[in-house]
Design a protein around this motif. Structure first.
Motif, PDB file in Angstrom:
ATOM      1  N   MET A  77     -40.940 -74.060 -33.288  1.00 39.01           N
ATOM      2  CA  MET A  77     -42.109 -73.463 -32.559  1.00 39.01           C
ATOM      3  C   MET A  77     -42.123 -74.015 -31.192  1.00 39.01           C
ATOM      4  O   MET A  77     -42.322 -75.071 -31.183  1.00 39.01           O
TER       5      MET A  77
ATOM      6  N   LEU B 234     -48.041 -70.340 -28.046  1.00 37.72           N
ATOM      7  CA  LEU B 234     -46.713 -70.273 -28.597  1.00 37.72           C
ATOM      8  C   LEU B 234     -45.867 -69.420 -27.375  1.00 37.72           C
ATOM      9  O   LEU B 234     -46.059 -68.202 -26.908  1.00 37.72           O
TER      10      LEU B 234
ATOM     11  N   ASP C 222     -40.854 -68.734 -31.198  1.00 38.13           N
ATOM     12  CA  ASP C 222     -41.095 -69.035 -32.483  1.00 38.13           C
ATOM     13  C   ASP C 222     -39.597 -68.357 -32.990  1.00 38.13           C
ATOM     14  O   ASP C 222     -39.740 -67.318 -33.304  1.00 38.13           O
TER      15      ASP C 222
ATOM     16  N   ALA D  67     -45.521 -64.752 -28.251  1.00 38.15           N
ATOM     17  CA  ALA D  67     -44.910 -65.449 -29.292  1.00 38.15           C
ATOM     18  C   ALA D  67     -44.210 -64.462 -30.210  1.00 38.15           C
ATOM     19  O   ALA D  67     -44.493 -63.469 -30.579  1.00 38.15           O
TER      20      ALA D  67
END
Ligand SMILES: Nc1ncnc2c1ncn2[C@@H]1O[C@H](COP(=O)(O)OP(=O)(O)OP(=O)(O)O)[C@@H](O)[C@H]1O
Length: 267
Positions: free
Chosen positions: A208, A216, A219, A259
């Protein structure tokens, strides 16, 4: 169905005058071993502290195995262990006593302390050093005591905050491999904060990437067996995700910021 061990549901965390976490939204499943990377100040430790229940989120929810770590602190004592960059041993206690203290705080029956501590110190290569004090041990050995203290509690989740970064490369590599083996063989889940991208790529199932303020940027799910070219590609991808957006990115679709999860198949 995968069982969630850590769930962040649109979590934000602000301190007076400062937003440390803007929006963290992710799930880590039981049995996963996840590395977390990101430039200094992006909110990695704050994310850990939220997972440990040391802070409550400003908005959003944090769940660890379905429980609120902030309000159900006692529930967590035996279930989550943390290993820090420095071993954080009590200097006036022996290796054995330092491991036992972890079990004492976790509320484990006193009769179990010594056999468990002896067993874990031996598993971590410290048989015969039970009565050594921290100053009589090397940095790597002290970190082994710290890992023994964490594993002896038999937690379901282990959090490592740069636990291998103060060690030389060879010692770190060996200890990292032992850590992965212990997490896997014990059926545990692990989250490791690291500044070392090679470490992040070698550790586990997933990387991550965080960016400031606490969100984020990427990922990445890893598949074992990545060749050198694939690892180089992932390294570049991680570096790009860590970088703050440039002026020319403003107003563009936030591709890296969204993310995303990508299955990397390299077999
Ligand atoms: N208790 C606090 N009070 C005020 N600000 C805080 C507090 N804790 C963290 N911060 C701020 O929140 C931001 C994120 O900090 P955090 O320690 O989570 O970052 P990090 O990614 O772990 O950094 P590093 O890699 O340097 O350890 C930083 O700007 C930090 O100054």
């Amino acid at each position: 169905m995968n069982q969630a061990v850590i769930e962040f549901d649109h979590v934000a965390k602000s301190f007076p005058g400062h937003q440390a976490i803007a929006d963290l939204d992710f799930t880590i499943n039981a049995g996963e071993l996840v590395s977390v990377v990101g430039v200094t100040g992006c909110g990695k430790s704050t994310m850990f502290n939220l997972t440990l229940g040391l802070f409550a989120p400003t908005t959003g929810t944090v769940r660890v195995q379905g429980h609120d770590p902030h309000t159900e602190f006692d529930w967590f004592r035996r279930r989550v262990a943390v290993v820090f960059q420095d071993a954080r041993l009590l200097p006036w206690r022996t290796a054995m006593q330092n491991v036992c203290i972890g079990m004492k705080f976790a509320g484990i029956d006193k009769r179990e302390w010594e056999p468990r501590a002896r067993d874990w110190l031996a598993r971590l290569g410290l048989a015969g050093r039970e009565n050594s004090y921290p100053h009589q041990l090397s940095g790597g050995q002290r970190q082994r005591v710290s890992l023994a203290r964490a594993f002896a509690v038999d937690p379901e989740l282990i959090l490592c905050d740069e636990s291998f970064s103060a060690l030389d490369e060879i010692t770190a590599k060996n200890l990292r491999a032992e850590f992965v083996e212990l997490v896997r063989s014990g059926g545990k889940s692990g989250v490791v904060i690291t500044h070392n991208i090679t470490e992040a790529l070698s550790l586990g199932d997933r990387v991550m990437v965080m960016r400031a303020p606490g969100h984020l940027a990427d990922d990445i799910r890893l598949t074992p067996g990545a060749d050198r070219a694939e690892l180089d590609r992932l390294r570049q991808r991680i570096l790009r995700a860590m970088e703050p957006p440039t002026d020319s990115d403003v107003g563009q679709p936030a591709q890296a910021d969204a993310a995303r999860t990508e299955e990397i198949t390299t077999a």
